[in-house]
Design an enzyme around this catalytic site. Structure first.
Site, short mmCIF file in Angstrom:
data_model
loop_
_atom_site.label_atom_id
_atom_site.label_comp_id
_atom_site.label_asym_id
_atom_site.label_seq_id
_atom_site.Cartn_x
_atom_site.Cartn_y
_atom_site.Cartn_z
N SER A 154 0.98 -1.10 0.03
CA SER A 154 -0.05 -0.02 0.16
C SER A 154 0.80 1.29 -0.11
O SER A 154 1.88 1.34 -0.76
CB SER A 154 -0.89 -0.19 1.07
OG SER A 154 -1.95 0.99 1.13
N ARG A 224 -11.28 6.04 10.63
CA ARG A 224 -10.89 4.75 10.68
C ARG A 224 -12.26 3.63 10.13
O ARG A 224 -11.67 2.78 9.16
CB ARG A 224 -10.37 4.17 12.06
CG ARG A 224 -9.74 2.48 12.15
CD ARG A 224 -8.65 2.42 11.21
NE ARG A 224 -8.00 1.39 11.30
CZ ARG A 224 -7.03 0.86 10.97
NH1 ARG A 224 -6.36 2.08 9.95
NH2 ARG A 224 -6.26 -0.17 10.90
N ASP A 319 -8.92 -6.59 -4.21
CA ASP A 319 -8.39 -5.10 -3.85
C ASP A 319 -9.00 -4.08 -4.49
O ASP A 319 -8.56 -3.87 -5.87
CB ASP A 319 -6.81 -5.01 -3.73
CG ASP A 319 -6.44 -3.80 -3.11
OD1 ASP A 319 -7.26 -2.67 -2.77
OD2 ASP A 319 -5.08 -3.59 -3.00
N HIS A 352 -7.74 -5.17 0.01
CA HIS A 352 -6.58 -4.54 0.17
C HIS A 352 -5.72 -5.07 1.37
O HIS A 352 -4.60 -5.27 1.14
CB HIS A 352 -7.10 -2.97 0.57
CG HIS A 352 -5.72 -2.36 0.46
ND1 HIS A 352 -4.71 -1.93 -0.61
CD2 HIS A 352 -5.05 -1.29 1.46
CE1 HIS A 352 -3.85 -1.14 -0.42
NE2 HIS A 352 -4.08 -0.70 1.06
N ASP A 353 -6.45 -5.60 2.45
CA ASP A 353 -5.84 -5.97 3.51
C ASP A 353 -5.07 -7.34 3.31
O ASP A 353 -4.04 -7.81 3.98
CB ASP A 353 -6.64 -6.12 4.65
CG ASP A 353 -6.56 -4.81 5.65
OD1 ASP A 353 -5.66 -4.21 5.35
OD2 ASP A 353 -7.41 -4.93 6.73
#
Lengths: 375, 207
Positions: A154, A224, A319, A352-353
């Site tokens: 990222s 968040r 992602d 994405h994680d």
């Protein structure tokens, strides 16, 4: 007891740089400190050093645990260790908290020497370029002329890419994972929502909340929560939570009905309890500004002409924050410049994680690539 | 034939294929290998001809194999075209015994000659004598160059030397050289469409 392939007990170190650092924004820092950790041994030729760059919420604590906090595993502990994909028997691995961070490096929580108060909103905006310039000072300090590799996911991948541009002679391999050559309008939009959540929190006080003895917790929570949605894939969220109800029935209230609400609140609360709001704001701006092609009329291939490193670029199928197409932009710009590049598009459902997970195939790819790096 | 012998034979045959392709690639060139598998051809070209280049592959285990072999590989689906690869960015683009496993034959051939000045193509000739014999006996052929049972084959296009040359003519592709070999690896000059088991082509754009 540490598992056999853990780096075990680690301790952060701190280095102080007294030379001023000129920043991209035009501002300058009179000097700064970085906290970092290292794993493995630097070899006699200093040819086996690997820099691990962290993303938005990461830190210098990449692997292992602290003697007084055995539960606090490094954020990439599944990757870094003796016998792991990034093998500390071969490589000397460095993790660093970026400038402006909130884990001990000089940042908005530090004391401003001019005012003897915390910087707060006075801490200058730093960019990916500035981070890399600061990391280069750390490399100098450690006696590392050339990194065997710089790796990151990222925002960390952006730093690896930036290393190849700012210091082409000082990086042999850039490993750019789940990253992008610049943010899209949609990416920036999500960041702006997060920033507005923080800035509009009454406890934000224009960024000088420390002076008021408060923290803009609710803003940080919201920021968040929004961010977290973009880290996961729709399908994974569906599988994990679906429309599952917390109390088995509709409550007809604004309290938690659905499990996903509970999960997001939990993630938001956890994050807001330890992360600094000014660091969050600044980091999202660093993301927004990152665009190596900016000074090349948007031509990424021209921007990457300076690079000399070999690249590993990897993306994840689900992602949507930095989709595979974004990674391919980097790949084709590298091809244009006849640079060596391996590109892998990894099937992984976690969005994405995914880059933080220990998906077997993903780690096999990294391991294979790293094994071929000569030291 | 034992498994060991089978493997040794396959490797020998592979080296023969590689040598034929290498003979058309000038030393030091930059090539693109489509459907590159685990990168063995590129590695061979790099070791024997100092050729550099990239492989393109969709299969994840093959991509991993490429990385292990130190071969630069781009994981993508060639069936979706080669967009992203710039015009004339390679001297040669190779597709070694993989064209028959892809559906978008015309598009791939056209794209190959967009990104490279010359294309090198090899494929099994479906109308090889032994294959015809199998069909005439009522069975899909299984041979040295078509080693799969019909229910287990990765191949999706079954074509002959004659068919391929017709398609090249239709697409305005110039055949600059052709080599055909029988199952024993002997070069075939007479009626390659009948006597050739494996065909190699060096292709260019008609000027």
């Amino acid at each position: 007891m540490s598992p056999e392939n853990s780096v075990g007990v680690v301790a952060p170190r701190r280095v102080c740089f007294i030379e001023p650092l000129q920043l991209t924004s035009g501002a300058a820092l009179p000097g700064f400190e970085l906290v970092f950790e290292t794993y493995g041994m630097l070899n006699a030729q200093c040819s086996n050093a690997v820099l691990v760059c962290h993303a938005l919420s990461g830190s210098h604590h990449v692997a292992g645990h602290y003697a007084d906090d055995p539960e606090n595993l490094g954020w990439w502990d599944n990757l870094v260790g003796p016998g792991k994909a990034l093998d500390t028997r071969k490589f000397f691995v460095v993790g660093v908290n970026n400038l402006g961070g909130c884990y001990g490096s000089t940042g908005p929580l530090s004391i401003n020497p001019e005012t003897a108060k915390r910087y707060g909103a006075d801490f200058p905006l730093v960019t990916v370029e500035d981070w890399v310039a600061a990391q280069a000072r750390l490399a100098d300090h450690l006696g590392i002329v050339t990194w065997a590799a710089v790796i990151g996911g990222s925002l960390g991948g952006m730093q690896a890419l930036e290393w190849s541009l700012q210091f082409p002679e000082r990086i042999r391999h850039a490993m750019v994972i789940a990253s992008a050559p610049k943010l899209s309008a949609q990416n920036i939009a999500f960041n702006e929502v997060a920033r507005q959540a923080i800035i509009s929190d009454p406890d934000f006080h224009g960024g000088y909340y420390a002076d008021h003895g408060v923290v803009p917790t609710s803003g940080l929570r919201l920021a968040r929560m929004v961010g977290h949605i973009t880290y996961l894939s729709d399908s994974q969220m569906g599988e994990k939570f679906g429309r599952r109800l917390r109390h088995g029935e509709h409550k007809f209230s604004y309290d938690v009905d659905f499990e996903i609400e509970s999960y997001l609140r939990y993630q938001g609360n956890k994050f807001a309890s330890f992360f600094d709001a000014n660091t969050y704001l600044m980091t999202t701006k660093a993301l927004d500004y990152f665009d190596p092609a900016y000074h090349f009329d948007g031509n990424l291939a021209a921007a990457l002409a300076r690079a000399k490193a070999s690249f590993l670029v990897a993306s994840f199928s689900t992602d949507w924050r930095f989709s595979p197409a974004r990674s391919r932009e980097i790949v084709f710009a590298l091809l244009h410049n006849r640079l060596r590049v391996v590109y892998a598009e990894i099937d992984c459902g976690a969005g994405h994680d995914s880059f933080l997970l220990d998906d077997e195939h993903y780690h096999a790819l990294l391991r294979a690539y790293l094994e071929n790096i000569a030291v | 034939m034992t498994e060991h012998e089978r493997r040794a034979k396959a490797e020998q045959r592979e080296r023969f294929d590689f040598a034929v392709i290498a003979s058309w690639i000038p030393p030091g060139e930059r090539v693109l290998d489509l459907g590159c598998g685990d990168g063995r051809l590129l590695r061979y070209l790099s070791e024997t001809r100092d050729v550099s280049g990239y492989g393109v592959e969709i299969d994840r285990e093959s991509v991993l194999g490429c990385i292990r072999n130190g071969v630069d590989v781009i994981q993508m689906d060639i069936e979706c075209g080669l967009s992203g690869f710039e015009d004339n960015s390679f001297a040669h683009v190779i597709i070694s015994q993989a064209l028959q496993t892809m559906r978008t034959t015309e598009r791939i051939l056209t794209e190959m000659l967009r990104v490279a000045a010359e294309a090198v193509v090899s494929f099994p000739n479906f109308s090889y004598r032994a294959n015809r014999a199998a069909i005439s006996e009522g069975h899909m052929p299984v041979s040295e160059d078509l080693p799969y049972d019909w229910f287990d084959t990765p191949n999706v296009r079954f074509f002959t030397i004659a068919d391929f040359e017709n398609l090249c003519a239709r697409l305005g592709i110039e055949i600059r050289e052709r080599l055909a070999f029988d199952e024993a690896g002997c070069e075939v000059c007479e009626d390659p469409n009948l006597n050739g088991s494996l065909a190699f082509y060096r292709l260019g754009r008609k000027s």
